[in-house]
Write an enzyme that holds these catalytic residues in place. Structure first.
Site, PDB file in Angstrom:
ATOM      1  N   TYR A 130       0.403  -0.936  -0.197  1.00 62.01           N
ATOM      2  CA  TYR A 130      -0.286   0.030   0.384  1.00 62.01           C
ATOM      3  C   TYR A 130       0.800   1.424   0.227  1.00 62.01           C
ATOM      4  CZ  TYR A 130      -3.429  -3.460   0.644  1.00 62.01           C
ATOM      5  OH  TYR A 130      -4.642  -4.381   0.780  1.00 62.01           O
ATOM      6  N   ALA A 131       2.373   0.967   0.590  1.00 63.97           N
ATOM      7  CA  ALA A 131       3.117   1.983  -0.063  1.00 63.97           C
ATOM      8  C   ALA A 131       4.250   2.010  -0.240  1.00 63.97           C
ATOM      9  CB  ALA A 131       3.500   2.647   1.637  1.00 63.97           C
ATOM     10  N   LEU A 132       4.822   3.509  -0.717  1.00 64.17           N
ATOM     11  CA  LEU A 132       6.013   2.853  -1.244  1.00 64.17           C
ATOM     12  C   LEU A 132       7.245   3.526  -0.917  1.00 64.17           C
ATOM     13  CD1 LEU A 132       4.786   4.837  -5.075  1.00 64.17           C
ATOM     14  CD2 LEU A 132       6.178   2.555  -4.938  1.00 64.17           C
ATOM     15  N   SER A 137       7.968   8.060  -4.046  1.00 66.03           N
ATOM     16  CA  SER A 137       6.346   7.551  -3.955  1.00 66.03           C
ATOM     17  C   SER A 137       6.871   9.833  -4.528  1.00 66.03           C
ATOM     18  CB  SER A 137       6.082   8.326  -2.233  1.00 66.03           C
ATOM     19  OG  SER A 137       5.107   8.910  -2.395  1.00 66.03           O
ATOM     20  N   ASP A 146      -3.226  14.009  -2.864  1.00 67.69           N
ATOM     21  CA  ASP A 146      -4.496  12.928  -2.877  1.00 67.69           C
ATOM     22  C   ASP A 146      -6.004  14.062  -2.658  1.00 67.69           C
ATOM     23  OD1 ASP A 146      -2.806  11.275  -3.144  1.00 67.69           O
ATOM     24  OD2 ASP A 146      -2.603  10.865  -0.948  1.00 67.69           O
ATOM     25  N   GLU A 189      -5.775   4.115  -8.158  1.00 67.06           N
ATOM     26  CA  GLU A 189      -6.193   6.142  -7.627  1.00 67.06           C
ATOM     27  C   GLU A 189      -6.835   6.553  -7.804  1.00 67.06           C
ATOM     28  OE1 GLU A 189      -2.426   6.404  -5.564  1.00 67.06           O
ATOM     29  OE2 GLU A 189      -2.125   4.637  -4.619  1.00 67.06           O
ATOM     30  N   HIS A 192      -5.185  10.404  -6.480  1.00 66.73           N
ATOM     31  CA  HIS A 192      -3.834  10.702  -6.939  1.00 66.73           C
ATOM     32  C   HIS A 192      -3.075  11.260  -7.834  1.00 66.73           C
ATOM     33  CE1 HIS A 192       0.836  10.680  -6.035  1.00 66.73           C
ATOM     34  NE2 HIS A 192      -0.084  10.118  -7.620  1.00 66.73           N
TER      35      HIS A 192
HETATM   36 ZN    ZN Z   1      -1.662   9.637  -3.705  1.00 69.39          ZN
END
Ligand code: ZN
Length: 270
Positions: A130-132, A137, A146, A189, A192
């Site tokens: 779920y995250a970089l 990022s 976002d 997403e 985003h």
């Molecule tokens: Zn984002």
């Protein structure tokens, strides 16, 4: 047939081609020296799982959103400590003002700029699904935001629909669309949005390209020419070499951005 027609007709043809020639021929150019680290600076940087941000790519116009809220009055800010690039906020404000004219104005902001420490913390908490990792990022670049809707989830709310259709007009792109997961490596997403600037957002929208595809096209074909809203643009890719000089047109606007890989993209307004 009258004789004069034999003179007029070739004259018209010649004038037409002369006009085309003047219009499309190389305008006089001057050479501009490009510094090596330009590869890692600019609005078209690709930051992903494969490419991390460089020191030079870190933004230098980060502000506390709470202090600059008046730049985007249409935006509901649940957390005033959110940090954001001033340039991004200005463009976001312009876009949301236009959305309001279409009676779409239930926008909220969930995240914008994250420094490397915050990203590292997020990665630790959320995991790689779920995250970089820190530096990978787009939020570390300060070029992404976002956006949410107070009317529900962004894939169905009017705010999400409006942005998906109109964000390109203001330099933004939906960075991770539904059908591009194989290219971006990131699932859909709808919240985003990435700022790439104009006319790049218009080109990507028209060609249905994500940033990876646009940059790949430029690297392969070297140039993309287009006319958007009456302005002619010439977008050219150059591989970075020592002492690189690029041609620009004197007294016409130009913009340079790196791709964060190996080259620079020069955008010239004709
Ligand atoms: Zn984002």
């Amino acid at each position: 047939m009258k004789k004069w027609i034999f003179f007029i007709f070739p004259l018209v043809i010649i004038s037409f081609f002369a006009y085309e020639y003047i219009e499309f021929a190389e305008a006089p150019r001057t050479l501009l020296a490009v510094e090596n680290d330009q590869v890692y600076r600019g609005e078209l940087l690709l930051v992903s799982r494969d490419f991390s941000i460089s020191e030079q790519g870190l933004p230098n116009d980060i502000v506390m959103l709470g202090d600059y809220k008046s730049m985007a009055p249409e935006l509901w800010v649940p957390d005033t400590s959110i940090r954001i690039s001033r340039n991004l906020l200005q463009n976001l404000g312009l876009m949301l003002k236009e959305a309001k004219k279409d009676r779409v104005d239930h926008f909220m902001i969930n995240s914008a700029y994250r420094n490397l420490d915050t990203q590292a913390q997020l990665y630790k908490e959320m995991g790689s699904e779920y995250a970089l990792p820190a530096g990978h990022s787009e939020h570390n670049l300060g070029l992404s935001v976002d956006i949410g809707s107070t009317d529900g989830s962004m894939d169905t709310a009017p705010e999400g629909r409006w942005l998906e259709q109109n964000a390109w007009k203001y330099g933004f792109i939906l960075r991770y669309p539904k059908n591009k997961r194989e290219v971006t490596g990131i699932q859909y997403e709808p919240w985003h949005f990435r700022f790439v600037g104009f006319p790049h957002s218009a080109i990507m929208h028209k060609e249905n390209w994500v940033l990876e595809e646009y940059l790949a096209y430029l690297r392969e074909h070297r140039q993309y020419k287009t006319t958007v809203q009456g302005i002619k643009y010439e977008i050219t890719y150059y591989e970075m070499v020592e002492g690189l000089e690029v041609p620009v047109i004197p007294e016409r606007p130009y913009y340079i951005s790196g791709d964060n890989m190996s080259g620079v993209i020069v955008t010239v307004e004709r």
